[in-house]
Design a protein around this motif. Structure first.
Motif, PDB file in Angstrom:
ATOM      1  N   ASP A   8       0.865  -1.182   0.000  1.00 57.91           N
ATOM      2  CA  ASP A   8       0.000   0.000   0.000  1.00 57.91           C
ATOM      3  C   ASP A   8       0.900   1.230   0.000  1.00 57.91           C
ATOM      4  N   SER A   9       0.434   2.278  -0.643  1.00 61.87           N
ATOM      5  CA  SER A   9       1.220   3.504  -0.734  1.00 61.87           C
ATOM      6  C   SER A   9       0.423   4.668  -0.151  1.00 61.87           C
ATOM      7  N   TYR A  10       1.138   5.746   0.181  1.00 59.91           N
ATOM      8  CA  TYR A  10       0.483   6.912   0.779  1.00 59.91           C
ATOM      9  C   TYR A  10       1.259   8.159   0.374  1.00 59.91           C
ATOM     10  N   SER A  11       0.564   9.289   0.405  1.00 60.05           N
ATOM     11  CA  SER A  11       1.211  10.572   0.124  1.00 60.05           C
ATOM     12  C   SER A  11       1.678  11.193   1.441  1.00 60.05           C
ATOM     13  N   SER A  12       2.612  12.113   1.358  1.00 61.46           N
ATOM     14  CA  SER A  12       3.094  12.780   2.571  1.00 61.46           C
ATOM     15  C   SER A  12       1.982  13.604   3.224  1.00 61.46           C
ATOM     16  N   LYS A  13       1.067  14.132   2.399  1.00 61.45           N
ATOM     17  CA  LYS A  13      -0.052  14.903   2.957  1.00 61.45           C
ATOM     18  C   LYS A  13      -0.979  14.005   3.760  1.00 61.45           C
ATOM     19  N   ALA A  15      -0.036  11.271   5.281  1.00 58.28           N
ATOM     20  CA  ALA A  15       0.691  10.920   6.495  1.00 58.28           C
ATOM     21  C   ALA A  15       0.556  12.017   7.552  1.00 58.28           C
ATOM     22  N   LEU A  16       0.560  13.270   7.107  1.00 57.11           N
ATOM     23  CA  LEU A  16       0.407  14.386   8.041  1.00 57.11           C
ATOM     24  C   LEU A  16      -0.975  14.404   8.684  1.00 57.11           C
ATOM     25  N   MET A  17      -1.992  14.010   7.925  1.00 55.09           N
ATOM     26  CA  MET A  17      -3.378  14.174   8.364  1.00 55.09           C
ATOM     27  C   MET A  17      -4.055  12.869   8.797  1.00 55.09           C
ATOM     28  N   GLU A  18      -3.327  11.746   8.801  1.00 56.77           N
ATOM     29  CA  GLU A  18      -3.971  10.454   9.070  1.00 56.77           C
ATOM     30  C   GLU A  18      -4.699  10.438  10.413  1.00 56.77           C
ATOM     31  N   ASP A  19      -4.035  10.905  11.471  1.00 56.60           N
ATOM     32  CA  ASP A  19      -4.658  10.905  12.793  1.00 56.60           C
ATOM     33  C   ASP A  19      -5.922  11.758  12.801  1.00 56.60           C
ATOM     34  N   ARG A 239       7.973   9.220   7.402  1.00 64.97           N
ATOM     35  CA  ARG A 239       6.768   8.474   7.782  1.00 64.97           C
ATOM     36  C   ARG A 239       5.648   9.386   8.239  1.00 64.97           C
ATOM     37  N   SER A 240       5.958  10.457   8.932  1.00 63.13           N
ATOM     38  CA  SER A 240       4.910  11.332   9.452  1.00 63.13           C
ATOM     39  C   SER A 240       4.464  12.378   8.432  1.00 63.13           C
ATOM     40  N   GLY A 241       5.168  12.453   7.304  1.00 63.56           N
ATOM     41  CA  GLY A 241       4.844  13.473   6.308  1.00 63.56           C
ATOM     42  C   GLY A 241       5.545  14.785   6.537  1.00 63.56           C
ATOM     43  N   VAL A 247      15.947   9.880   2.741  1.00 63.36           N
ATOM     44  CA  VAL A 247      14.782   9.214   2.173  1.00 63.36           C
ATOM     45  C   VAL A 247      15.228   8.270   1.065  1.00 63.36           C
ATOM     46  N   SER A 248      14.334   7.392   0.661  1.00 64.63           N
ATOM     47  CA  SER A 248      14.665   6.378  -0.345  1.00 64.63           C
ATOM     48  C   SER A 248      14.149   6.727  -1.724  1.00 64.63           C
ATOM     49  N   THR A 249      13.340   7.779  -1.834  1.00 64.09           N
ATOM     50  CA  THR A 249      12.771   8.174  -3.119  1.00 64.09           C
ATOM     51  C   THR A 249      12.445   9.660  -3.083  1.00 64.09           C
ATOM     52  N   PRO A 250      12.539  10.354  -4.225  1.00 66.11           N
ATOM     53  CA  PRO A 250      12.180  11.781  -4.243  1.00 66.11           C
ATOM     54  C   PRO A 250      10.676  12.023  -4.245  1.00 66.11           C
ATOM     55  N   VAL A 251       9.882  10.992  -4.314  1.00 62.20           N
ATOM     56  CA  VAL A 251       8.429  11.135  -4.302  1.00 62.20           C
ATOM     57  C   VAL A 251       7.975  11.567  -2.911  1.00 62.20           C
ATOM     58  N   ALA A 252       7.032  12.504  -2.842  1.00 63.85           N
ATOM     59  CA  ALA A 252       6.502  12.978  -1.561  1.00 63.85           C
ATOM     60  C   ALA A 252       5.450  11.996  -1.063  1.00 63.85           C
ATOM     61  N   GLY A 253       5.923  10.879  -0.573  1.00 61.19           N
ATOM     62  CA  GLY A 253       5.041   9.826  -0.080  1.00 61.19           C
ATOM     63  C   GLY A 253       5.864   8.605   0.265  1.00 61.19           C
ATOM     64  N   GLY A 254       5.212   7.501   0.455  1.00 58.99           N
ATOM     65  CA  GLY A 254       5.925   6.277   0.824  1.00 58.99           C
ATOM     66  C   GLY A 254       5.108   5.049   0.503  1.00 58.99           C
ATOM     67  N   MET A 255       5.651   3.901   0.847  1.00 57.61           N
ATOM     68  CA  MET A 255       4.974   2.629   0.583  1.00 57.61           C
ATOM     69  C   MET A 255       5.281   1.649   1.699  1.00 57.61           C
ATOM     70  N   MET A 256       4.265   0.884   2.096  1.00 56.62           N
ATOM     71  CA  MET A 256       4.412  -0.183   3.075  1.00 56.62           C
ATOM     72  C   MET A 256       4.233  -1.529   2.382  1.00 56.62           C
ATOM     73  N   THR A 257       5.021  -2.500   2.791  1.00 58.35           N
ATOM     74  CA  THR A 257       4.929  -3.848   2.241  1.00 58.35           C
ATOM     75  C   THR A 257       4.987  -4.861   3.371  1.00 58.35           C
TER      76      THR A 257
END
Length: 279
Positions: A8-13, A15-19, A239-241, A247-257
């Motif tokens: 699953d993937s997510y954007s940094s935005k 991650a900031l607003m998940e809670d 992880r928190s945005g 970081v491992s990628t220049p994309v503003a987001g991440g991925m969980m596996t």
């Protein structure tokens, strides 16, 4: 041994607003407004549930793809890497199990199955057979055992009760086991079977050996320490945005596996029974 993997993937935005999203979905911090607008669970929780769901389906229903030469018959299109898949529990059992197709299930159907299973068991009595059933077969079991008690003119507290405000009478019972000839058969409903089989379906397994031996009738295996592996690719924002650092990628987001290895073995598939019904 089969690999199960979910991503699953997510954007940094996000991650900031998940809670905040989760609190709004639960109706928190809204004063007198407690109605839930939508339901949002933490992403990792959903990922774990999807992994467990995929693993359950695999160890129950997967059909192996290992050829006579010992190699996998399918591979990744991009890399050519082989993708081995082991047989699930049902494919292993289907090769050896006794099978019965009924137009209509009755109490005599249970007698036939118990008699057939006893012929394969080590002892004529004291056996415990377990039926894994889908939801349609679960309903048939309730009907058959309910009719059985009705024809016996049974009138007990387990069929009705009076209580609560207004003294209403509650009628009905739930049946999960049946004993006949010194042997017990119990019923466990599994929604995975409902997704796979549209008609009423039941799978009976002899679990008696699990009580008298250290060798279980059915066992799941994995590589040591590799049954559950969690990895994460962090992009801009971390992880928190809003984190700084490598970081491992220049994309503003991440991925969980989540991935892991699992296989299942039925040590005596001969002691089993498959029931299908046309009701």
């Amino acid at each position: 041994m089969t690999t199960i993997r979910v991503d699953d993937s997510y954007s940094s935005k996000y991650a900031l607003m998940e809670d905040t999203f989760i609190k709004v979905g639960k109706g928190e911090n809204q004063g007198c407004l407690t109605e839930k607008i939508y339901k949002l669970e933490p992403m990792k929780k959903n990922l774990i549930e999807n992994f467990l769901y995929a693993r359950e389906n695999m160890i129950l229903l997967a059909k192996g793809n290992i050829g006579v030469d010992g190699k996998a018959t399918i591979s990744d299109r991009g890399t050519g890497r082989p993708i081995p898949i082991g047989d699930g529990m049902i494919p292993q059992i289907e090769r050896f199990a006794s099978k019965y197709a009924a137009n209509r299930v009755t109490i005599n159907t249970f007698h036939t199955i118990i008699s057939t299973m006893v012929e394969k068991a080590e002892k004529p009595t004291g056996n415990h057979f377990v039926f894994m059933v889908n939801e349609r077969m679960w309903g048939i079991v309730q009907r058959v055992l309910g009719d059985y008690l009705a024809t016996r003119k049974t009138d007990g507290a387990y069929l009705w009760s009076r209580g609560g405000e207004g003294k209403y009478i509650k009628v009905g019972a739930t049946f999960d086991a049946y004993e006949w000839g010194g042997n017990v058969v119990s019923f466990k409903v599994d929604r995975t079977l409902s997704r796979e089989f549209l008609e009423p379906y039941a799978l009976c397994i002899d679990l008696t050996t699990g009580k008298t031996s250290t060798q279980p009738p059915v066992a799941m295996y994995s590589l040591k320490g590799k049954d559950y592996i969690f990895n994460e690719v962090l992009g801009v924002g971390g992880r928190s945005g809003g984190d700084s650092g490598v970081v491992s990628t220049p994309v503003a987001g991440g991925m969980m596996t989540i991935h892991g290895y699992a296989g299942i073995a039925v040590f005596n598939p001969y002691r089993s029974f498959i029931l299908r019904c046309k009701e």
